[in-house]
Design a protein around this motif. Structure first.
Motif, mmCIF file in Angstrom:
data_model
loop_
_atom_site.group_PDB
_atom_site.id
_atom_site.type_symbol
_atom_site.label_atom_id
_atom_site.label_comp_id
_atom_site.label_asym_id
_atom_site.label_seq_id
_atom_site.Cartn_x
_atom_site.Cartn_y
_atom_site.Cartn_z
ATOM 1 N N ALA A 201 0.803 -1.331 0.174
ATOM 2 C CA ALA A 201 0.014 0.099 -0.049
ATOM 3 C C ALA A 201 0.800 1.119 -0.038
ATOM 4 C CB ALA A 201 -0.750 0.009 1.346
ATOM 5 N N ASP A 202 0.456 2.238 -0.710
ATOM 6 C CA ASP A 202 1.136 3.487 -0.734
ATOM 7 C C ASP A 202 0.951 4.168 0.602
ATOM 8 O OD1 ASP A 202 2.064 6.251 -0.938
ATOM 9 O OD2 ASP A 202 1.139 6.422 -2.790
ATOM 10 N N PRO A 203 1.821 4.414 1.461
ATOM 11 C CA PRO A 203 1.599 4.778 3.042
ATOM 12 C C PRO A 203 1.351 6.291 2.883
ATOM 13 C CG PRO A 203 4.047 4.517 2.475
ATOM 14 C CD PRO A 203 3.479 4.115 1.359
ATOM 15 N N LEU A 204 1.669 7.130 1.789
ATOM 16 C CA LEU A 204 1.302 8.454 1.733
ATOM 17 C C LEU A 204 0.065 8.570 1.147
ATOM 18 C CD1 LEU A 204 4.743 9.738 0.971
ATOM 19 C CD2 LEU A 204 3.734 9.527 3.010
ATOM 20 N N SER A 205 -0.762 7.842 0.459
ATOM 21 C CA SER A 205 -1.919 8.184 -0.203
ATOM 22 C C SER A 205 -3.168 8.078 0.575
ATOM 23 C CB SER A 205 -2.420 7.023 -1.166
ATOM 24 O OG SER A 205 -3.957 7.253 -1.719
ATOM 25 N N PRO A 206 -3.874 9.251 0.748
ATOM 26 C CA PRO A 206 -5.157 9.443 1.431
ATOM 27 C C PRO A 206 -6.358 8.329 1.343
ATOM 28 C CG PRO A 206 -5.037 11.274 0.015
ATOM 29 C CD PRO A 206 -3.735 10.467 -0.272
ATOM 30 N N ALA A 207 -6.034 7.651 -0.156
ATOM 31 C CA ALA A 207 -7.028 6.689 -0.276
ATOM 32 C C ALA A 207 -6.949 5.514 0.580
ATOM 33 C CB ALA A 207 -6.909 6.387 -1.651
ATOM 34 N N ASN A 208 -5.788 5.430 1.476
ATOM 35 C CA ASN A 208 -5.557 4.263 2.082
ATOM 36 C C ASN A 208 -5.608 4.600 3.757
ATOM 37 O OD1 ASN A 208 -4.903 2.844 -0.021
ATOM 38 N ND2 ASN A 208 -2.642 3.298 0.008
ATOM 39 N N PHE A 209 -6.606 5.606 3.954
ATOM 40 C CA PHE A 209 -6.935 5.956 5.324
ATOM 41 C C PHE A 209 -8.329 6.090 5.446
ATOM 42 C CE2 PHE A 209 -2.388 7.066 4.786
ATOM 43 C CZ PHE A 209 -1.897 6.636 6.042
ATOM 44 N N VAL A 210 -9.087 5.141 4.815
ATOM 45 C CA VAL A 210 -10.529 5.228 4.933
ATOM 46 C C VAL A 210 -10.983 4.272 6.307
ATOM 47 C CG1 VAL A 210 -12.875 4.905 3.743
ATOM 48 C CG2 VAL A 210 -10.714 5.446 2.449
ATOM 49 N N GLU A 211 -11.867 5.002 7.130
ATOM 50 C CA GLU A 211 -12.309 4.095 8.141
ATOM 51 C C GLU A 211 -13.784 3.914 7.921
ATOM 52 O OE1 GLU A 211 -11.219 2.178 10.863
ATOM 53 O OE2 GLU A 211 -9.133 2.665 9.990
ATOM 54 N N VAL A 212 -14.334 2.854 7.695
ATOM 55 C CA VAL A 212 -15.702 2.710 7.615
ATOM 56 C C VAL A 212 -16.358 2.075 8.930
ATOM 57 C CG1 VAL A 212 -15.704 2.700 5.003
ATOM 58 C CG2 VAL A 212 -15.222 0.382 6.229
ATOM 59 N N GLY A 213 -15.805 1.407 9.713
ATOM 60 C CA GLY A 213 -15.955 0.940 10.835
ATOM 61 C C GLY A 213 -17.212 -0.389 10.642
ATOM 62 N N ARG A 214 -17.610 -0.784 11.621
ATOM 63 C CA ARG A 214 -18.648 -2.082 11.787
ATOM 64 C C ARG A 214 -19.591 -1.810 12.640
ATOM 65 N NH1 ARG A 214 -15.386 -2.656 8.056
ATOM 66 N NH2 ARG A 214 -14.606 -4.684 7.391
ATOM 67 N N ALA A 215 -20.931 -2.417 12.338
ATOM 68 C CA ALA A 215 -22.149 -2.350 13.100
ATOM 69 C C ALA A 215 -21.762 -2.976 14.340
ATOM 70 C CB ALA A 215 -23.325 -2.999 12.392
ATOM 71 N N ALA A 216 -22.474 -2.471 15.516
ATOM 72 C CA ALA A 216 -22.167 -3.362 16.888
ATOM 73 C C ALA A 216 -22.695 -4.725 16.729
ATOM 74 C CB ALA A 216 -23.528 -2.521 17.807
ATOM 75 N N LEU A 217 -22.225 -5.705 17.714
ATOM 76 C CA LEU A 217 -22.444 -7.023 17.547
ATOM 77 C C LEU A 217 -23.926 -7.185 17.577
ATOM 78 C CD1 LEU A 217 -20.126 -8.846 19.882
ATOM 79 C CD2 LEU A 217 -20.420 -9.038 17.266
ATOM 80 N N SER A 218 -24.961 -6.329 18.445
ATOM 81 C CA SER A 218 -25.991 -6.876 18.570
ATOM 82 C C SER A 218 -27.012 -6.502 17.266
ATOM 83 C CB SER A 218 -26.711 -5.452 19.639
ATOM 84 O OG SER A 218 -26.519 -4.231 19.159
ATOM 85 N N GLU A 219 -26.318 -5.696 16.069
ATOM 86 C CA GLU A 219 -27.267 -5.670 14.919
ATOM 87 C C GLU A 219 -27.013 -6.850 14.081
ATOM 88 O OE1 GLU A 219 -26.639 -2.108 12.500
ATOM 89 O OE2 GLU A 219 -26.222 -0.920 14.356
ATOM 90 N N SER A 220 -25.958 -7.760 14.463
ATOM 91 C CA SER A 220 -25.658 -8.863 13.655
ATOM 92 C C SER A 220 -25.920 -10.132 14.436
ATOM 93 C CB SER A 220 -24.226 -8.778 12.962
ATOM 94 O OG SER A 220 -23.769 -7.423 12.482
ATOM 95 N N VAL A 221 -25.776 -10.222 15.700
ATOM 96 C CA VAL A 221 -25.874 -11.432 16.244
ATOM 97 C C VAL A 221 -27.146 -11.554 17.009
ATOM 98 C CG1 VAL A 221 -24.633 -12.801 17.865
ATOM 99 C CG2 VAL A 221 -23.300 -11.607 16.334
ATOM 100 N N ILE A 222 -27.892 -12.462 16.962
ATOM 101 C CA ILE A 222 -29.081 -12.912 17.653
ATOM 102 C C ILE A 222 -28.715 -14.089 18.728
ATOM 103 C CG2 ILE A 222 -31.469 -13.472 18.098
ATOM 104 C CD1 ILE A 222 -30.208 -11.905 14.771
ATOM 105 N N ARG A 223 -28.743 -13.897 19.779
ATOM 106 C CA ARG A 223 -28.365 -14.969 20.823
ATOM 107 C C ARG A 223 -29.546 -15.793 21.416
ATOM 108 N NH1 ARG A 223 -23.314 -13.756 24.656
ATOM 109 N NH2 ARG A 223 -23.575 -16.030 24.835
ATOM 110 N N HIS A 224 -29.242 -16.899 21.591
ATOM 111 C CA HIS A 224 -30.196 -17.708 22.226
ATOM 112 C C HIS A 224 -29.647 -18.684 23.281
ATOM 113 C CE1 HIS A 224 -32.734 -17.240 18.668
ATOM 114 N NE2 HIS A 224 -31.885 -17.188 18.035
ATOM 115 N N TYR A 225 -30.515 -18.720 24.536
ATOM 116 C CA TYR A 225 -29.847 -19.405 25.461
ATOM 117 C C TYR A 225 -31.018 -20.553 25.860
ATOM 118 C CZ TYR A 225 -27.183 -15.389 26.298
ATOM 119 O OH TYR A 225 -26.267 -14.251 26.098
#
Ligand SMILES: Cc1cc2nc3c(=O)[nH]c(=O)nc-3n(C[C@H](O)[C@H](O)[C@H](O)COP(=O)(O)O)c2cc1C
Length: 225
Positions: A201-225
Motif C-alpha cells: 500500500a502507498d503509505p502516503l496516499s489518503p485513499a488508504n486512510f478510510v475508516e468505515v467501521g462496523r455495526a455493533a454486535l447486537s445488529e448482527s448477532v441474535i443469541r439464544h439461551y
C-alpha cells in the motif's frame, strides 16, 4: 499456541488499500500468500477456487482491455450486481462507506468526473503490481462455492496484512468477466467472482486512510439461551 491478541490485531487492523506502490512482490512472497490461502476451508474440502494471478506486462494488457471494455459499456458479469438491490440498513451502510471513501480523497458528492475517475481506478488495479482473479466452476446455484471463494479471499487478505502488505477485493473486475477470460485464455466454464489487487500500500496516499467501521454486535448477532 500463538498469542491470540496478535491474531486479533491482524484481523481488526486490516483495511483495503486503493493506492499501491508499483514494486512487485518476490516469487517467494507470492508463493507464501498463495499457500496460506490454499489452506482455507471449503464445503467437503472441494477447494473450488481457480486463481489466475496476473503481473508484469500481462497486467498492463489486461488493464487496457478492461478500460476499453468500459469505454464501450461492454459489461459481461457472470453474476448480477446491482447497487439498487441494497435496501434499508444495507443501503445505509453502503452509502456511509462510499461517503468515507470519497471524502478521504477529497471528491465531493456532486463531482461526477472525480467519482468516475475513482471508480475507473479499479480497472488499473489501483496501480497494484499483481491481481489474483478468483474463478469457480459452475456447481449447482454456485452459492456454496461462492462461500468457499469468500473464505479463500479473506485468508489471502489476512495473510497480506500479516506480512505488512495490502489488498482489495474488487467485484468491479467481475463485471468484465468475458474480457478477462479472453485476455487470459480462461475456459468458458469458469466464472469470475472478483479479483484481488495487492502489493505494498502507498503509505502516503489518503485513499488508504478510510475508516468505515462496523455495526455493533447486537445488529448482527441474535443469541439464544
Ligand atoms: C467481495 C468484495 C468486493 C469488493 N469490491 C470492491 C470494488 O469493486 N471496488 C472497491 O473499491 N472496493 C471493493 N470492496 C472493498 C469494500 O468496499 C471494503 O472491504 C469495505 O468498504 C470495508 O472496508 P475495509 O475492508 O477496509 O474494512 C469489496 C469488498 C469485498 C469483500
Amino acid at each position: 499456541m500463538i498469542d491470540p491478541t496478535h491474531f486479533q490485531h491482524i484481523v481488526r487492523t486490516r483495511r483495503v488499500a486503493r493506492q499501491f506502490l508499483s514494486t512487485p512482490l518476490a516469487e517467494e512472497q507470492l508463493n507464501d500468500l498463495l499457500l496460506d490461502a490454499q489452506h482455507s476451508p471449503s464445503n467437503c474440502n472441494t477447494q473450488p477456487w481457480v486463481v489466475h494471478l496476473v503481473s508484469g506486462a500481462t497486467l498492463d494488457v489486461l488493464s487496457a482491455a478492461l478500460r476499453e471494455a468500459d469505454d464501450r459499456g461492454h459489461l459481461t458479469p457472470d453474476f448480477a450486481f446491482d447497487m439498487q438491490g441494497y435496501t434499508g440498513v444495507h443501503a445505509q451502510r453502503a452509502q456511509c462507506s462510499g461517503r468515507a471513501r470519497y471524502e478521504a480523497i477529497n471528491v465531493s458528492r456532486d463531482d461526477k468526473v472525480g467519482r468516475q475517475a475513482a471508480m475507473r481506478h479499479n480497472l488499473s488495479f489501483f496501480d497494484a503490481p499483481h491481481v489474483a482473479l478468483l474463478f469457480m466452476p459452475r456447481i449447482d446455484d454456485c452459492v456454496r462455492s461462492a462461500g468457499d471463494l469468500g473464505m479463500y479471499a479473506q485468508t489471502f487478505l489476512l495473510s497480506l496484512h500479516a506480512r505488512g502488505l495490502a489488498g482489495i477485493p474488487q467485484t468491479l473486475l467481475g463485471l468484465y468477466a468475458q474480457t478477462v477470460r479472453e485476455v487470459l485464455g480462461v475456459e468458458e466454464e469458469l466464472q469470475l467472482m472478483f479479483g484481488i489487487s495487492f502489493g505494498h500500500a502507498d503509505p502516503l496516499s489518503p485513499a488508504n486512510f478510510v475508516e468505515v467501521g462496523r455495526a455493533a454486535l447486537s445488529e448482527s448477532v441474535i443469541r439464544h439461551y
